[in-house]
Motif scaffolding. Structure first.
Motif, PDB file in Angstrom:
ATOM      1  N   HIS A 108      45.106  43.122  42.997  1.00  0.00           N
ATOM      2  CA  HIS A 108      45.156  41.886  42.447  1.00  0.00           C
ATOM      3  C   HIS A 108      45.679  40.692  43.484  1.00  0.00           C
ATOM      4  O   HIS A 108      45.074  39.432  43.263  1.00  0.00           O
ATOM      5  N   GLN A 109      46.349  41.051  44.121  1.00  0.00           N
ATOM      6  CA  GLN A 109      46.892  40.099  45.217  1.00  0.00           C
ATOM      7  C   GLN A 109      45.755  39.614  46.226  1.00  0.00           C
ATOM      8  O   GLN A 109      45.823  38.420  46.435  1.00  0.00           O
ATOM      9  N   VAL A 110      44.682  40.324  46.331  1.00  0.00           N
ATOM     10  CA  VAL A 110      43.519  39.679  47.087  1.00  0.00           C
ATOM     11  C   VAL A 110      42.565  39.278  46.334  1.00  0.00           C
ATOM     12  O   VAL A 110      41.273  39.003  46.942  1.00  0.00           O
ATOM     13  N   GLY A 111      42.737  39.234  45.206  1.00  0.00           N
ATOM     14  CA  GLY A 111      41.230  38.646  44.106  1.00  0.00           C
ATOM     15  C   GLY A 111      40.811  39.540  43.323  1.00  0.00           C
ATOM     16  O   GLY A 111      39.509  39.050  42.832  1.00  0.00           O
ATOM     17  N   PHE A 112      40.880  40.754  43.329  1.00  0.00           N
ATOM     18  CA  PHE A 112      40.045  41.828  42.668  1.00  0.00           C
ATOM     19  C   PHE A 112      40.729  41.974  41.262  1.00  0.00           C
ATOM     20  O   PHE A 112      42.012  42.538  41.326  1.00  0.00           O
ATOM     21  N   ASN A 113      40.134  41.543  40.208  1.00  0.00           N
ATOM     22  CA  ASN A 113      40.919  41.560  38.795  1.00  0.00           C
ATOM     23  C   ASN A 113      40.562  43.165  38.295  1.00  0.00           C
ATOM     24  O   ASN A 113      41.380  43.605  37.587  1.00  0.00           O
ATOM     25  N   ASP A 114      39.744  43.760  38.774  1.00  0.00           N
ATOM     26  CA  ASP A 114      39.276  45.280  38.363  1.00  0.00           C
ATOM     27  C   ASP A 114      39.825  46.064  39.647  1.00  0.00           C
ATOM     28  O   ASP A 114      39.030  46.045  40.435  1.00  0.00           O
ATOM     29  N   HIS A 115      40.930  46.674  39.634  1.00  0.00           N
ATOM     30  CA  HIS A 115      41.104  47.682  40.658  1.00  0.00           C
ATOM     31  C   HIS A 115      40.173  48.845  40.837  1.00  0.00           C
ATOM     32  O   HIS A 115      39.997  49.394  42.063  1.00  0.00           O
ATOM     33  N   TYR A 116      39.538  49.228  39.965  1.00  0.00           N
ATOM     34  CA  TYR A 116      38.541  50.423  39.975  1.00  0.00           C
ATOM     35  C   TYR A 116      37.396  49.757  40.874  1.00  0.00           C
ATOM     36  O   TYR A 116      36.946  50.451  41.823  1.00  0.00           O
ATOM     37  N   TYR A 117      36.919  48.552  40.608  1.00  0.00           N
ATOM     38  CA  TYR A 117      35.993  47.785  41.286  1.00  0.00           C
ATOM     39  C   TYR A 117      36.532  47.822  42.755  1.00  0.00           C
ATOM     40  O   TYR A 117      35.623  47.935  43.830  1.00  0.00           O
ATOM     41  N   PHE A 118      37.662  47.430  43.142  1.00  0.00           N
ATOM     42  CA  PHE A 118      38.287  47.243  44.354  1.00  0.00           C
ATOM     43  C   PHE A 118      38.227  48.275  45.017  1.00  0.00           C
ATOM     44  O   PHE A 118      37.890  48.648  46.264  1.00  0.00           O
TER      45      PHE A 118
END
Length: 567
Positions: A239-249
Motif C-alpha cells: 500500500h505504501q508504494v501504490g498497490f491497492n491489491d497486495h496479491y497483485y503486488f
C-alpha cells in the motif's frame, strides 16, 4: 469493460441548425449562432466589419456570434459558398448551456484534412434537396460534429516537439514523487498538456517503457528498499508504494525479481548480515563496502557536490574552487583537507570510507590502512558518477530522481534562452591553463551544458574530440580557426572585472593580440564571453547552478570586442 467519461470536465457539442447556399452578393444580419463559411468555387471579397478578406476556393472561415457578414464580387468573378449555422452546447456534469464565446481564435481556418469531409456533407445535402426529413437531418449532426473536431484539431496551437518532450519529462519527476498515488495515463497527459497519443509516443521514446510500466518499476524498486530497510508487513509495503491489491503486488514483484517479497527480503537481509557488499572500483580493485558509511572523506575538489546532490555529507574534503560561485551550507561541518592530503589529517577524521577521484600524489595503500578506499573514474559523465555513488551508498532511486530533475531543468532553461542565440550556432570553450598553454574543452566542463539538443552545436573538430572521448586538448594559436565556433566562451581568471591572478590575465591578453585570434569571426562579431573558472566545474550542484545562470549569461554576457574592450 466500462468506458467512463470525465463528467466533471466540460464537453462541447456542435449542433448544426441550417445550411445556406449563396452565389450572389449578400449582406447577412448578425446572429447569436456561430457560422462557418465554406468556399466551393470562385473567389469573392468577405467584409466582416473589423477586417476584409479575399476568399478563394476550398477556404474555411469562422464568424463568431454577433458578427457581420457581407459578400461582394471581386472582378465580376462568379462564386459559390455554403454557410453552416450552428450552436455550441457545453455540458458539465448535469449542467447544459449555449456557449456564444468564439469557437476558434481566428477567422481564417486551416482545413487541409477537412475539406473532403465538408464536400461529402455538401454533396449529401444536394442529393436530398429540396427536402430533408427529420431522420436524415439527424444523420448530418454526427458528420458535422466530426468536421468541427477536425477543424478544431488543425487550428489549435500544438506545443513544439521540444516543448512537448520537456512537458513529458516533467511528468517523469511527477511519477517519481507521486508513485504511491492512484495515477492514470490520461491524468499525466492532461498534466503535460500533450495529447494522449503523442504523450504515449514521447514517453516511450524517453524511457523505452509505457507510462504504466515505468510507474510499476518505480513502485517495485521502492518496495525492494522498504523490504530491506524495514520490518513492515508485505501488505503495508504494498500500500505504501501504490498497490491497492497486495496479491497483485506479490505477483508483479515475483515476475520482476524472481522471488516473492518475503523470500527476497529473507535472502538479501541474510546476505547483508553475512558479508559486506563488494564493489569493483575504476582501478579494478574489489572493495568490501562497510555497512556503516556515514563518515565519508571525499578527495576531489571539483566534484564534491555530487555527494551533496544525494544528501551525503563528507566529514572531510579539499576546499572546492566553486565555494564563491555557489553557497554550499551543507559543507560548513566538513573539515577542509589539504591536497594532496596528509594521511594523518585524514586519520583524525576516523572515516568509514574514503572516495578518491583524483589520486595524483596519494598513496592508495596508505589510505587503505585508514579506511576502505574507492578510486572513482574522474572521466565519467555526471550521469555515470551519480549512478556510481547511488550504487555505493544504496541511493539509486535518489540518483535517478536528481538526474531526471536536471534533464528537465536543462530543457526548461534552453527554452528560456531560445531568443538569445541563433538556432544552429556553434560554440567553443577555450581555457588558458596555468602552464601557459591554450586548451579547447570537449567532453568536460562547460561544454556539457552548452552542447544541448536545444542549445549550441560543437564545431566539427570539437565534435570529433567528443566522439573520441577527449575531455580537452592543448592547441596552438594557429589552430584557433579550426576549433573556434560562432561563439567563444573563455574560462578566465577574471569575472565581472575581478582579476584574481593578474599575471595569468596579462598572459591571456598577450595571445589575444595574435592575428589568429583577432581575425576569428566570433571576435569580429563581438561574440566572445569571459566566464570564471567555476563555470567549467563538473560537480552536480555546479552544473545545476550553471543552468540557472545560463539565460543571464547569454542575454548579458561579459563580452570582449575586437579591440579587447569589455562591454
Amino acid at each position: 469493460m466500462k468506458l467512463l467519461l470525465h463528467t466533471d470536465q466540460e464537453h462541447e457539442i456542435y449542433s448544426l441548425s441550417e445550411i445556406d447556399f449563396m452565389e450572389a452578393p449578400v449582406s447577412i444580419m448578425p446572429s447569436q449562432e456561430h457560422r462557418l463559411l465554406i468556399v466551393v468555387s470562385g473567389n469573392f471579397r468577405l467584409d466582416l466589419g473589423e477586417e476584409t478578406l479575399t476568399a478563394i476556393e476550398e477556404q474555411c472561415f469562422y464568424i463568431r456570434p454577433g458578427g457581420n457578414i457581407v459578400l461582394n464580387r471581386q472582378d465580376h468573378e462568379p462564386f459559390a459558398v455554403y454557410m453552416f449555422s450552428f450552436h455550441v452546447i457545453k455540458v458539465q456534469d448535469v449542467n447544459v448551456w449555449f456557449d456564444t464565446s468564439p469557437a476558434f481564435d481566428g477567422t481564417t481556418l486551416r482545413s487541409d484534412r477537412s475539406y473532403s469531409s465538408v464536400h461529402t456533407i455538401i454533396q449529401d445535402m444536394i442529393r436530398q434537396r429540396p427536402y430533408i426529413n427529420k431522420a436524415e437531418s439527424n444523420a448530418y449532426q454526427p458528420m458535422f460534429h466530426m468536421l468541427m473536431l477536425s477543424l478544431s484539431e488543425q487550428n489549435t496551437k500544438a506545443p513544439s516537439l521540444e516543448n512537448a518532450r520537456d512537458a513529458v519529462k516533467r511528468t517523469l519527476i511527477y511519477l517519481q514523487e507521486h508513485y504511491a498515488e492512484k495515477i492514470k495515463v490520461q491524468e499525466l497527459s492532461d498534466l503535460s498538456g500533450v495529447s494522449l497519443w503523442q504523450y504515449n509516443e514521447l514517453f516511450r521514446s524517453l524511457t523505452d517503457k509505457t507510462p504504466i510500466e515505468y510507474l510499476t518499476e518505480i513502485r517495485l524498486n521502492r518496495a525492494k528498499e522498504l523490504l530491506l530497510q524495514t520490518e513492515e508487513p508485505i501488505e503495508s509495503i504494498a500500500h505504501q508504494v501504490g498497490f491497492n491489491d497486495h496479491y497483485y503486488f506479490v505477483r508483479r514483484f515475483r515476475q520482476k525479481n524472481g522471488l516473492p517479497p518475503r523470500e527476497y527480503a529473507a535472502m538479501y537481509k541474510q546476505s547483508d548480515r553475512e558479508r559486506d557488499i563488494l564493489f569493483r572500483d575504476s582501478t579494478g580493485r574489489v572493495i568490501d563496502l562497510p555497512k556503516a558509511k556515514s563518515r565519508i572523506v571525499y578527495l576531489d575538489r571539483n566534484t564534491v557536490s555530487d555527494l551533496l546532490a544525494l544528501d551525503l555529507f563528507p566529514v572531510g574534503s579539499p576546499k572546492s574552487p566553486s565555494s564563491n560561485f555557489i553557497h554550499i551550507d551543507s559543507l560548513q561541518n566538513t573539515t577542509e583537507i589539504s591536497f594532496p592530503p596528509k594521511p594523518e589529517e585524514i586519520r583524525k577524521l576516523k572515516p568509514d570510507l574514503i572516495l578518491v577521484a583524483n589520486y595524483y600524489g596519494i598513496s592508495l595503500d596508505e589510505m587503505n590502512t585508514i579506511a576502505p578506499t574507492i578510486v572513482l573514474d574522474r572521466e565519467q559523465t555526471l550521469d555515470s558518477r551519480l549512478r556510481t555513488l547511488g550504487q555505493i551508498f544504496g541511493k539509486e532511486h535518489e540518483a535517478e530522481r536528481w538526474l531526471i530533475r536536471y534533464d528537465a531543468m536543462a530543457e526548461y532553461m534552453w527554452n528560456l534562452c531560445k531568443d538569445a542565440f541563433v538556432p544552429g550556432e556553434s560554440a567553443s570553450v577555450l581555457v588558458y591553463g596555468d602552464d601557459g598553454r591554450l586548451y579547447v574543452m570537449a567532453s568536460h566542463g562547460l561544454p556539457n551544458t552548452l552542447y544541448h539538443a536545444n542549445g549550441f552545436r560543437p564545431p566539427l573538430e570539437v565534435a570529433t574530440l567528443i566522439e573520441q572521448g577527449e575531455a580537452f586538448i592543448s592547441i596552438e594559436e594557429r589552430d584557433l580557426e579550426r576549433y573556434m565556433g560562432d561563439r567563444i566562451f573563455i574560462i578566465s581568471a577574471t569575472r565581472d572585472g575581478d582579476v584574481d591572478t593578474p599575471t595569468s590575465y596579462m598572459c591571456e591578453r598577450s595571445w589575444m593580440e595574435s592575428p589568429y585570434w583577432r581575425d576569428l569571426p566570433a571576435v569580429c562579431n563581438g561574440k566572445v564571453s569571459h566566464v570564471g573558472q567555476q563555470w567549467n566545474m563538473e560537480g552536480a550542484l555546479e552544473r545545476m547552478h550553471v543552468l540557472h545562470a545560463l539565460p543571464e549569461l547569454l542575454r548579458n554576457p561579459t563580452m570582449i570586442t575586437r579591440d579587447d574592450k569589455r562591454i
